[in-house]
Design a protein around this motif. Structure first.
Motif, PDB file in Angstrom:
ATOM      1  N   ALA A 144      -3.708   4.839 -13.078  1.00 60.09           N
ATOM      2  CA  ALA A 144      -4.449   3.839 -12.609  1.00 60.09           C
ATOM      3  C   ALA A 144      -4.464   3.312 -11.053  1.00 60.09           C
ATOM      4  CB  ALA A 144      -4.584   2.873 -13.721  1.00 60.09           C
ATOM      5  N   PRO A 145      -4.842   2.795 -10.702  1.00 58.88           N
ATOM      6  CA  PRO A 145      -4.331   2.230  -8.832  1.00 58.88           C
ATOM      7  C   PRO A 145      -4.565   0.766  -9.417  1.00 58.88           C
ATOM      8  CG  PRO A 145      -6.100   3.585  -8.588  1.00 58.88           C
ATOM      9  CD  PRO A 145      -5.853   3.630  -9.816  1.00 58.88           C
ATOM     10  N   VAL A 146      -2.941   0.414  -8.930  1.00 62.05           N
ATOM     11  CA  VAL A 146      -2.750  -1.571  -9.428  1.00 62.05           C
ATOM     12  C   VAL A 146      -3.113  -2.529  -8.511  1.00 62.05           C
ATOM     13  CG1 VAL A 146      -0.728  -2.867  -8.913  1.00 62.05           C
ATOM     14  CG2 VAL A 146       0.161  -1.199 -10.181  1.00 62.05           C
ATOM     15  N   GLN A 147      -3.986  -2.845  -9.046  1.00 58.67           N
ATOM     16  CA  GLN A 147      -4.922  -4.458  -8.577  1.00 58.67           C
ATOM     17  C   GLN A 147      -4.320  -4.885  -7.355  1.00 58.67           C
ATOM     18  OE1 GLN A 147      -8.264  -3.319  -7.950  1.00 58.67           O
ATOM     19  NE2 GLN A 147      -8.099  -1.694  -9.767  1.00 58.67           N
ATOM     20  N   GLY A 148      -4.883  -5.830  -6.256  1.00 53.74           N
ATOM     21  CA  GLY A 148      -4.078  -6.792  -5.647  1.00 53.74           C
ATOM     22  C   GLY A 148      -3.304  -5.796  -4.002  1.00 53.74           C
ATOM     23  N   GLU A 149      -4.473  -4.469  -4.226  1.00 56.50           N
ATOM     24  CA  GLU A 149      -3.832  -4.112  -2.902  1.00 56.50           C
ATOM     25  C   GLU A 149      -4.272  -4.337  -1.416  1.00 56.50           C
ATOM     26  OE1 GLU A 149      -1.167  -2.349  -1.619  1.00 56.50           O
ATOM     27  OE2 GLU A 149      -0.481  -2.752  -3.746  1.00 56.50           O
ATOM     28  N   GLY A 150      -5.186  -5.955  -1.648  1.00 56.65           N
ATOM     29  CA  GLY A 150      -6.065  -6.659  -0.961  1.00 56.65           C
ATOM     30  C   GLY A 150      -4.843  -7.197   0.820  1.00 56.65           C
ATOM     31  N   GLU A 151      -5.292  -7.902   1.100  1.00 54.13           N
ATOM     32  CA  GLU A 151      -4.724  -8.807   1.880  1.00 54.13           C
ATOM     33  C   GLU A 151      -3.093  -8.895   1.837  1.00 54.13           C
ATOM     34  OE1 GLU A 151      -5.262 -13.434   3.728  1.00 54.13           O
ATOM     35  OE2 GLU A 151      -6.661 -12.182   4.504  1.00 54.13           O
ATOM     36  N   ARG A 152      -2.355  -8.832   2.834  1.00 57.13           N
ATOM     37  CA  ARG A 152      -1.012  -8.872   2.748  1.00 57.13           C
ATOM     38  C   ARG A 152      -0.876  -9.611   4.302  1.00 57.13           C
ATOM     39  NH1 ARG A 152      -2.496  -3.713   3.892  1.00 57.13           N
ATOM     40  NH2 ARG A 152      -0.672  -2.716   5.373  1.00 57.13           N
ATOM     41  N   ARG A 153       0.615  -9.915   4.472  1.00 50.00           N
ATOM     42  CA  ARG A 153       0.848 -10.616   5.481  1.00 50.00           C
ATOM     43  C   ARG A 153       2.272 -10.132   5.651  1.00 50.00           C
ATOM     44  NH1 ARG A 153       0.166 -15.793   7.227  1.00 50.00           N
ATOM     45  NH2 ARG A 153      -0.858 -16.304   5.063  1.00 50.00           N
ATOM     46  N   SER A 154       2.837 -10.211   6.715  1.00 50.48           N
ATOM     47  CA  SER A 154       3.820  -8.770   7.298  1.00 50.48           C
ATOM     48  C   SER A 154       5.291 -10.243   7.365  1.00 50.48           C
ATOM     49  CB  SER A 154       3.772  -8.549   9.330  1.00 50.48           C
ATOM     50  OG  SER A 154       3.384  -9.742  10.028  1.00 50.48           O
ATOM     51  N   SER A 155       6.286  -9.379   7.882  1.00 51.63           N
ATOM     52  CA  SER A 155       7.446 -10.398   7.566  1.00 51.63           C
ATOM     53  C   SER A 155       7.709 -11.797   8.603  1.00 51.63           C
ATOM     54  CB  SER A 155       8.962  -9.598   7.744  1.00 51.63           C
ATOM     55  OG  SER A 155       8.805  -8.925   9.331  1.00 51.63           O
ATOM     56  N   GLY A 156       6.637 -11.136  10.117  1.00 51.60           N
ATOM     57  CA  GLY A 156       6.175 -12.241  11.239  1.00 51.60           C
ATOM     58  C   GLY A 156       5.585 -13.752  10.991  1.00 51.60           C
ATOM     59  N   GLY A 157       4.216 -12.655  10.094  1.00 56.01           N
ATOM     60  CA  GLY A 157       4.059 -14.077   8.985  1.00 56.01           C
ATOM     61  C   GLY A 157       2.381 -13.623   9.372  1.00 56.01           C
ATOM     62  N   ILE A 158       2.258 -12.309  10.553  1.00 51.38           N
ATOM     63  CA  ILE A 158       0.882 -12.172  10.824  1.00 51.38           C
ATOM     64  C   ILE A 158      -0.241 -12.253   9.007  1.00 51.38           C
ATOM     65  CG2 ILE A 158       0.071 -10.313  11.878  1.00 51.38           C
ATOM     66  CD1 ILE A 158       1.848 -10.335  14.066  1.00 51.38           C
ATOM     67  N   VAL A 159      -1.308 -11.910   9.004  1.00 49.45           N
ATOM     68  CA  VAL A 159      -1.961 -11.422   8.003  1.00 49.45           C
ATOM     69  C   VAL A 159      -2.596 -10.228   8.717  1.00 49.45           C
ATOM     70  CG1 VAL A 159      -4.392 -12.202   6.736  1.00 49.45           C
ATOM     71  CG2 VAL A 159      -2.566 -13.832   7.791  1.00 49.45           C
ATOM     72  N   ILE A 160      -2.248  -9.416   7.284  1.00 49.28           N
ATOM     73  CA  ILE A 160      -2.549  -8.324   7.951  1.00 49.28           C
ATOM     74  C   ILE A 160      -3.956  -8.073   6.579  1.00 49.28           C
ATOM     75  CG2 ILE A 160      -2.455  -5.823   7.405  1.00 49.28           C
ATOM     76  CD1 ILE A 160       0.173  -6.017   8.089  1.00 49.28           C
ATOM     77  N   PRO A 161      -5.259  -7.970   7.224  1.00 46.01           N
ATOM     78  CA  PRO A 161      -6.442  -7.359   6.223  1.00 46.01           C
ATOM     79  C   PRO A 161      -6.766  -6.298   5.113  1.00 46.01           C
ATOM     80  CG  PRO A 161      -7.576  -7.911   8.462  1.00 46.01           C
ATOM     81  CD  PRO A 161      -5.524  -7.390   8.470  1.00 46.01           C
ATOM     82  N   ALA A 162      -7.061  -6.424   3.940  1.00 44.77           N
ATOM     83  CA  ALA A 162      -7.539  -5.485   3.227  1.00 44.77           C
ATOM     84  C   ALA A 162      -8.029  -4.322   4.137  1.00 44.77           C
ATOM     85  CB  ALA A 162      -7.810  -5.572   2.001  1.00 44.77           C
ATOM     86  N   THR A 163      -9.001  -4.415   5.172  1.00 44.94           N
ATOM     87  CA  THR A 163      -9.781  -2.996   5.940  1.00 44.94           C
ATOM     88  C   THR A 163      -8.444  -3.014   6.317  1.00 44.94           C
ATOM     89  OG1 THR A 163     -10.568  -4.798   7.112  1.00 44.94           O
ATOM     90  CG2 THR A 163     -11.848  -4.041   5.699  1.00 44.94           C
ATOM     91  N   ALA A 164      -7.159  -2.867   7.238  1.00 44.93           N
ATOM     92  CA  ALA A 164      -6.053  -2.528   8.081  1.00 44.93           C
ATOM     93  C   ALA A 164      -6.553  -0.940   7.338  1.00 44.93           C
ATOM     94  CB  ALA A 164      -5.806  -3.355   8.873  1.00 44.93           C
ATOM     95  N   GLN A 165      -6.375   0.177   8.315  1.00 45.19           N
ATOM     96  CA  GLN A 165      -6.165   1.451   7.729  1.00 45.19           C
ATOM     97  C   GLN A 165      -4.953   1.717   8.354  1.00 45.19           C
ATOM     98  OE1 GLN A 165      -7.259   3.017   5.701  1.00 45.19           O
ATOM     99  NE2 GLN A 165      -8.927   1.563   4.911  1.00 45.19           N
ATOM    100  N   PRO A 166      -3.605   1.761   7.731  1.00 42.02           N
ATOM    101  CA  PRO A 166      -2.273   1.781   8.155  1.00 42.02           C
ATOM    102  C   PRO A 166      -1.916   3.430   7.907  1.00 42.02           C
ATOM    103  CG  PRO A 166      -1.688   0.502   5.599  1.00 42.02           C
ATOM    104  CD  PRO A 166      -2.939   0.871   6.686  1.00 42.02           C
ATOM    105  N   ALA A 167      -1.167   3.876   8.887  1.00 43.89           N
ATOM    106  CA  ALA A 167      -1.209   5.085   8.695  1.00 43.89           C
ATOM    107  C   ALA A 167       0.066   5.476   7.806  1.00 43.89           C
ATOM    108  CB  ALA A 167      -0.252   5.620  10.093  1.00 43.89           C
ATOM    109  N   LYS A 168      -0.144   7.257   6.180  1.00 40.24           N
ATOM    110  CA  LYS A 168       0.506   7.145   5.803  1.00 40.24           C
ATOM    111  C   LYS A 168       0.985   6.091   4.909  1.00 40.24           C
ATOM    112  CE  LYS A 168       0.725  11.272   7.182  1.00 40.24           C
ATOM    113  NZ  LYS A 168       0.034  12.335   6.447  1.00 40.24           N
ATOM    114  N   ARG A 169       0.172   5.132   3.949  1.00 38.33           N
ATOM    115  CA  ARG A 169       1.301   4.201   3.142  1.00 38.33           C
ATOM    116  C   ARG A 169       1.250   4.704   1.933  1.00 38.33           C
ATOM    117  NH1 ARG A 169       2.453  -1.418   2.880  1.00 38.33           N
ATOM    118  NH2 ARG A 169       1.195  -2.545   1.286  1.00 38.33           N
ATOM    119  N   LEU A 170       1.713   4.116   1.092  1.00 40.82           N
ATOM    120  CA  LEU A 170       2.221   4.726  -0.083  1.00 40.82           C
ATOM    121  C   LEU A 170       1.456   3.608  -0.900  1.00 40.82           C
ATOM    122  CD1 LEU A 170       5.697   6.175  -0.203  1.00 40.82           C
ATOM    123  CD2 LEU A 170       3.210   7.633   0.303  1.00 40.82           C
TER     124      LEU A 170
END
Length: 109
Positions: A18-44
Motif C-alpha cells: 500500500a503506497p504511503v500517503q502524503g507524497e504531495g507537495e514537498r520542500r527542497s533543502s534550499g526552501g523551494i516548494v516542489i508541487p505534487a504534480t512535478a515529475q522528478p526522474a526515477k523517484r523511489l
C-alpha cells in the motif's frame, strides 16, 4: 497497519504494498516548494507491505519498503489501491528499531 480481513494469497515472489500517503507537495533543502504534480526522474517511494507470496524471504507484512514508481502493477481492493511487484524490485526495507546495534541506519540495503 495491515487488514487481517483482506483474504488475498500472493503467489511466488510477489509482494502487495500500500503506497504511503502524503507524497504531495514537498520542500527542497534550499526552501523551494516542489508541487505534487512535478515529475522528478526515477523517484523511489515508500509503501507498507500488506501481503507476501510463499517465496518472499526479506520482507513481512507490516514492513515499510522502498520501491520505484515505474516497476509495478496497481490493483484496487475494497476501495483502496495496492501495488503488486516482485521482491527483487524492492530497494530497501525500513526498520523502526535496530536489533543488532544502536548505531544502525535503520535501513537494510
Amino acid at each position: 497497519m495491515s487488514d487481517p480481513r483482506l483474504e488475498i494469497q500472493m503467489l511466488h515472489d510477489r509482494v502487495m504494498v500500500a503506497p504511503v500517503q502524503g507524497e504531495g507537495e514537498r520542500r527542497s533543502s534550499g526552501g523551494i516548494v516542489i508541487p505534487a504534480t512535478a515529475q522528478p526522474a526515477k523517484r523511489l517511494v515508500w509503501g507498507e507491505v500488506f501481503g507476501t507470496g510463499q517465496h518472499v524471504r526479506s520482507v513481512a507484512v507490516g514492513d515499510r519498503v522502498l520501491y520505484a514508481q515505474d516497476d509495478h502493477f496497481e490493483v484496487d481492493v475494497t476501495g483502496r489501491t495496492y501495488v503488486v511487484l516482485r521482491e527483487r524490485d524492492l530497494h530497501a526495507v525500513a526498520s523502526e528499531t535496530s536489533e543488532s546495534s544502536s548505531s544502525g541506519t535503520g535501513l537494510y540495503l
